[in-house]
Design an enzyme around this catalytic site. Structure first.
Site, PDB file in Angstrom:
ATOM      1  N   ALA A  15       0.854 -45.642 -28.403  1.00  0.00           N
ATOM      2  CA  ALA A  15      -0.236 -46.523 -29.424  1.00  0.00           C
ATOM      3  C   ALA A  15      -1.103 -46.698 -28.541  1.00  0.00           C
ATOM      4  CB  ALA A  15       0.764 -48.185 -29.918  1.00  0.00           C
ATOM      5  N   GLY A  17      -3.251 -44.868 -27.726  1.00  0.00           N
ATOM      6  CA  GLY A  17      -3.631 -43.487 -27.987  1.00  0.00           C
ATOM      7  C   GLY A  17      -5.039 -43.291 -28.367  1.00  0.00           C
ATOM      8  N   ILE A  19      -6.525 -41.642 -31.655  1.00  0.00           N
ATOM      9  CA  ILE A  19      -6.079 -42.276 -32.509  1.00  0.00           C
ATOM     10  C   ILE A  19      -5.066 -43.117 -32.629  1.00  0.00           C
ATOM     11  CG2 ILE A  19      -4.880 -40.805 -34.059  1.00  0.00           C
ATOM     12  CD1 ILE A  19      -6.265 -37.690 -32.447  1.00  0.00           C
ATOM     13  N   ARG A  39       3.489 -46.543 -22.188  1.00  0.00           N
ATOM     14  CA  ARG A  39       4.044 -45.908 -21.184  1.00  0.00           C
ATOM     15  C   ARG A  39       4.805 -47.191 -20.123  1.00  0.00           C
ATOM     16  NH1 ARG A  39       3.219 -39.855 -19.362  1.00  0.00           N
ATOM     17  NH2 ARG A  39       1.042 -40.203 -20.264  1.00  0.00           N
ATOM     18  N   LYS A  43      -0.211 -50.725 -20.063  1.00  0.00           N
ATOM     19  CA  LYS A  43      -0.676 -49.659 -21.461  1.00  0.00           C
ATOM     20  C   LYS A  43      -1.099 -50.950 -22.745  1.00  0.00           C
ATOM     21  CE  LYS A  43      -1.020 -45.627 -19.259  1.00  0.00           C
ATOM     22  NZ  LYS A  43      -1.246 -44.548 -19.287  1.00  0.00           N
ATOM     23  N   ILE A  66       9.156 -40.559 -22.396  1.00  0.00           N
ATOM     24  CA  ILE A  66       9.078 -39.853 -24.010  1.00  0.00           C
ATOM     25  C   ILE A  66      10.248 -38.292 -24.067  1.00  0.00           C
ATOM     26  CG2 ILE A  66       7.442 -41.374 -25.023  1.00  0.00           C
ATOM     27  CD1 ILE A  66       5.941 -38.124 -25.239  1.00  0.00           C
ATOM     28  N   LYS A 173       1.507 -28.203 -28.595  1.00  0.00           N
ATOM     29  CA  LYS A 173       1.678 -28.126 -30.411  1.00  0.00           C
ATOM     30  C   LYS A 173       2.392 -27.594 -31.230  1.00  0.00           C
ATOM     31  CE  LYS A 173      -0.133 -31.770 -30.937  1.00  0.00           C
ATOM     32  NZ  LYS A 173       0.367 -32.959 -30.968  1.00  0.00           N
ATOM     33  N   SER A 220     -11.000 -35.375 -26.464  1.00  0.00           N
ATOM     34  CA  SER A 220     -12.628 -35.185 -28.199  1.00  0.00           C
ATOM     35  C   SER A 220     -13.330 -35.858 -27.677  1.00  0.00           C
ATOM     36  CB  SER A 220     -11.097 -35.124 -29.302  1.00  0.00           C
ATOM     37  OG  SER A 220     -10.893 -36.216 -29.310  1.00  0.00           O
TER      38      SER A 220
HETATM   39  P1  NDP Z   1      -4.928 -39.590 -26.351  1.00  0.00           P
HETATM   40  O1  NDP Z   1      -4.798 -38.869 -24.921  1.00  0.00           O
HETATM   41  O2  NDP Z   1      -6.187 -40.624 -26.371  1.00  0.00           O
HETATM   42  O3  NDP Z   1      -3.854 -40.276 -27.088  1.00  0.00           O
HETATM   43  C1  NDP Z   1      -2.138 -39.503 -26.059  1.00  0.00           C
HETATM   44  C2  NDP Z   1      -0.996 -40.090 -26.464  1.00  0.00           C
HETATM   45  O4  NDP Z   1      -0.076 -39.778 -26.377  1.00  0.00           O
HETATM   46  C3  NDP Z   1      -1.115 -41.186 -25.287  1.00  0.00           C
HETATM   47  O5  NDP Z   1      -0.843 -42.975 -25.830  1.00  0.00           O
HETATM   48  C4  NDP Z   1      -0.611 -40.767 -24.082  1.00  0.00           C
HETATM   49  O6  NDP Z   1      -0.287 -42.080 -23.368  1.00  0.00           O
HETATM   50  C5  NDP Z   1       0.303 -40.763 -24.821  1.00  0.00           C
HETATM   51  N1  NDP Z   1       0.733 -39.297 -23.775  1.00  0.00           N
HETATM   52  C6  NDP Z   1       0.024 -38.245 -23.187  1.00  0.00           C
HETATM   53  N2  NDP Z   1       1.300 -37.797 -23.005  1.00  0.00           N
HETATM   54  C7  NDP Z   1       2.435 -38.346 -22.217  1.00  0.00           C
HETATM   55  C8  NDP Z   1       3.245 -37.741 -21.768  1.00  0.00           C
HETATM   56  N3  NDP Z   1       3.538 -37.080 -20.481  1.00  0.00           N
HETATM   57  N4  NDP Z   1       4.313 -39.109 -22.411  1.00  0.00           N
HETATM   58  C9  NDP Z   1       4.805 -39.941 -22.550  1.00  0.00           C
HETATM   59  N5  NDP Z   1       3.307 -40.135 -23.836  1.00  0.00           N
HETATM   60  C10 NDP Z   1       2.670 -39.232 -23.185  1.00  0.00           C
HETATM   61  O7  NDP Z   1      -5.115 -38.523 -27.305  1.00  0.00           O
HETATM   62  P2  NDP Z   1      -5.067 -38.475 -28.790  1.00  0.00           P
HETATM   63  O8  NDP Z   1      -4.879 -39.662 -29.318  1.00  0.00           O
HETATM   64  O9  NDP Z   1      -6.730 -38.014 -29.172  1.00  0.00           O
HETATM   65  O10 NDP Z   1      -4.227 -37.611 -29.736  1.00  0.00           O
HETATM   66  C11 NDP Z   1      -3.234 -38.123 -30.031  1.00  0.00           C
HETATM   67  C12 NDP Z   1      -1.953 -37.300 -31.000  1.00  0.00           C
HETATM   68  O11 NDP Z   1      -2.800 -36.057 -32.252  1.00  0.00           O
HETATM   69  C13 NDP Z   1      -1.459 -35.821 -30.276  1.00  0.00           C
HETATM   70  O12 NDP Z   1      -0.131 -35.428 -30.056  1.00  0.00           O
HETATM   71  C14 NDP Z   1      -2.815 -35.253 -30.557  1.00  0.00           C
HETATM   72  O13 NDP Z   1      -2.284 -33.302 -29.830  1.00  0.00           O
HETATM   73  C15 NDP Z   1      -2.781 -34.940 -31.226  1.00  0.00           C
HETATM   74  N6  NDP Z   1      -4.146 -34.674 -31.816  1.00  0.00           N
HETATM   75  C16 NDP Z   1      -5.212 -34.595 -31.444  1.00  0.00           C
HETATM   76  C17 NDP Z   1      -6.434 -34.357 -31.410  1.00  0.00           C
HETATM   77  C18 NDP Z   1      -7.849 -34.949 -31.277  1.00  0.00           C
HETATM   78  O14 NDP Z   1      -9.436 -34.652 -31.506  1.00  0.00           O
HETATM   79  N7  NDP Z   1      -8.171 -35.560 -31.048  1.00  0.00           N
HETATM   80  C19 NDP Z   1      -6.454 -33.309 -32.925  1.00  0.00           C
HETATM   81  C20 NDP Z   1      -5.375 -32.712 -32.983  1.00  0.00           C
HETATM   82  C21 NDP Z   1      -4.466 -33.795 -32.905  1.00  0.00           C
HETATM   83  P3  NDP Z   1      -0.865 -42.605 -21.637  1.00  0.00           P
HETATM   84  O15 NDP Z   1      -1.861 -42.826 -22.597  1.00  0.00           O
HETATM   85  O16 NDP Z   1       0.264 -43.252 -21.751  1.00  0.00           O
HETATM   86  O17 NDP Z   1      -0.954 -40.906 -21.696  1.00  0.00           O
END
Ligand code: NDP
Length: 354
Positions: A15, A17, A19, A39, A43, A66, A173, A220
């Site tokens: 939550a 992240g 997006i 996590r 955060k 996770i 992915k 991104s």
């Molecule tokens: P962020 O890196 O901002 O968010 C990723 C989220 O996933 C964070 O909450 C992060 O937690 C969590 N996460 C990452 N690695 C792990 C792990 N090993 N275990 C548990 N949690 C994890 O990226 P986005 O918001 O950009 O991406 C979100 C989703 O959208 C992803 O699935 C990505 O593949 C997909 N996506 C993104 C695009 C883009 O251009 N942004 C395009 C297409 C798809 P923590 O902060 O603790 O690391």
């Protein structure tokens, strides 16, 4: 399957992240209750502050790992729908499993928890990616939901750790999405929920996740900052700015797509490409230079690149396009324009003093 109707509670994984925070905000604004997973307690702090006005309609719980069996067992209890966004998105993995294991096990783990304890769940939306659809081509090609990225899997099989980092991410992915459909096809007769997968391209737009400096932006949005607000120190040549680019969506429209996907019955059982259109870095730069008054960036004036050399220039080629008719038919999304997104993103940097 019955669709999700208010009042109801939605679980959003990852939550914090880029997006996901927009997904949480959109859900709350539309009247949903939200349980987000992060996590660590650390955060959760920014999220709790950001959404404090929603009181007990917003909660955050910690799911440390996770990839652990049963990680989401508690989190899924009592929710009506799930938005699974958590997955690593970076280009720094040496061992491909650094990306693949959390992507696949996180996704399948969420579905397993929903199978065991998600009696009230009606729909699960997974944030996959265009990365699971496309392949690199040398001639222009329009991809649709029928396409799967087998190319990255082949490259990974051949090269392992030596594969380009982008291919490792794409494989994570693709494998996660394949695993999700396999799981759902196996269990769909016995569960009360169905599955929707969203396949967005590059996501840009203002950031409301915790990022106190540009280096704290997610992958991104950091690229956008580097190449649109700051290309000189990124070492980008004018040629690169005019030739690099694919397809994009505004993060706010993607959040909207996540919410509509819960509400539209026809979205059940579908993978859906959501994309606003084509871009080259130069397109954003050209639009940025038309903003009046010009955004005041800490990095100095906006770059110019080579004006007009992006999309629309006779020598510009877009190798990748998406067929977005399914998204239009099922979700009826209205996309923000490239100019709107660029203006709002630069205003966001200005407000943050970047
Ligand atoms: P962020 O890196 O901002 O968010 C990723 C989220 O996933 C964070 O909450 C992060 O937690 C969590 N996460 C990452 N690695 C792990 C792990 N090993 N275990 C548990 N949690 C994890 O990226 P986005 O918001 O950009 O991406 C979100 C989703 O959208 C992803 O699935 C990505 O593949 C997909 N996506 C993104 C695009 C883009 O251009 N942004 C395009 C297409 C798809 P923590 O902060 O603790 O690391």
């Amino acid at each position: 399957m019955p669709t999700v109707q208010l009042p109801c509670k939605v679980l959003v994984s990852g939550a914090n992240g880029y997006i996901a925070v927009w997904v949480v905000r959109t859900l709350l604004e539309k009247g949903y209750s939200v349980r987000g997973t992060v996590r660590s307690e650390e955060k959760a702090v920014h999220l709790r502050q950001l959404f404090s006005s929603y009181g007990d309609k917003h909660e955050v719980v910690v799911v440390e790992d996770i990839t652990k069996e049963g990680a989401f067992d508690e989190a899924v209890k009592g929710v009506d729908a799930i938005e699974h966004t958590a997955s690593p998105f970076h280009m720094n993995a040496d061992d491909p499993d650094e990306l693949i294991i959390p992507a696949v096990n996180g996704t399948v783990g969420m579905l397993k928890s929903a199978l065991k304890y998600g009696q009230s769940v009606k729909r699960i939306v997974i944030t996959s990616s265009g990365a699971a659809v496309l392949r690199d081509t040398t001639t222009p090609f329009t991809f649709s939901e029928l396409n799967w990225n087998e190319q990255c899997l082949e490259i990974l099989r051949e090269k392992g750790r030596e594969a380009p980092n982008m291919m490792k991410y794409r494989a994570s992915k693709t494998l996660a999405e394949k695993a999700a459909w396999e799981f759902w096809n196996k269990h769909k007769a016995s569960v009360g929920w169905d599955l929707t997968v969203l396949n967005p391209p590059y996501v840009f737009g203002p950031a409301i996740n915790e990022a106190t400096t540009p280096s704290g932006l997610s992958t991104s949005s950091k690229l956008f900052y580097n190449y649109v607000a700051h290309p000189n120190s990124s070492g980008a040549t004018n040629e690169f700015l005019a030739s690099f680019g694919t397809t994009w969506i505004d993060v706010r429209d993607l959040a909207e797509a996540h919410v509509i996907s819960l509400e539209k019955e026809a979205a059940g059982g579908e993978r859906i490409i959501v994309s606003a259109g084509l871009w080259k870095w130069q397109d954003f730069i050209d639009v940025a230079n038309t903003i009046s008054p010009p955004p005041k960036l800490a990095t100095g004036g906006l770059p110019k690149g080579n004006p007009g050399a992006g999309t629309g220039h006779p020598s510009t080629v877009h190798f990748l396009q998406y067929d977005t008719t399914k998204a239009a038919r099922i979700l009826g999304l209205k996309y923000r324009t490239l100019a709107e997104m660029t203006k709002d993103t630069l205003a966001d940097y200005e407000a943050k003093g970047w």
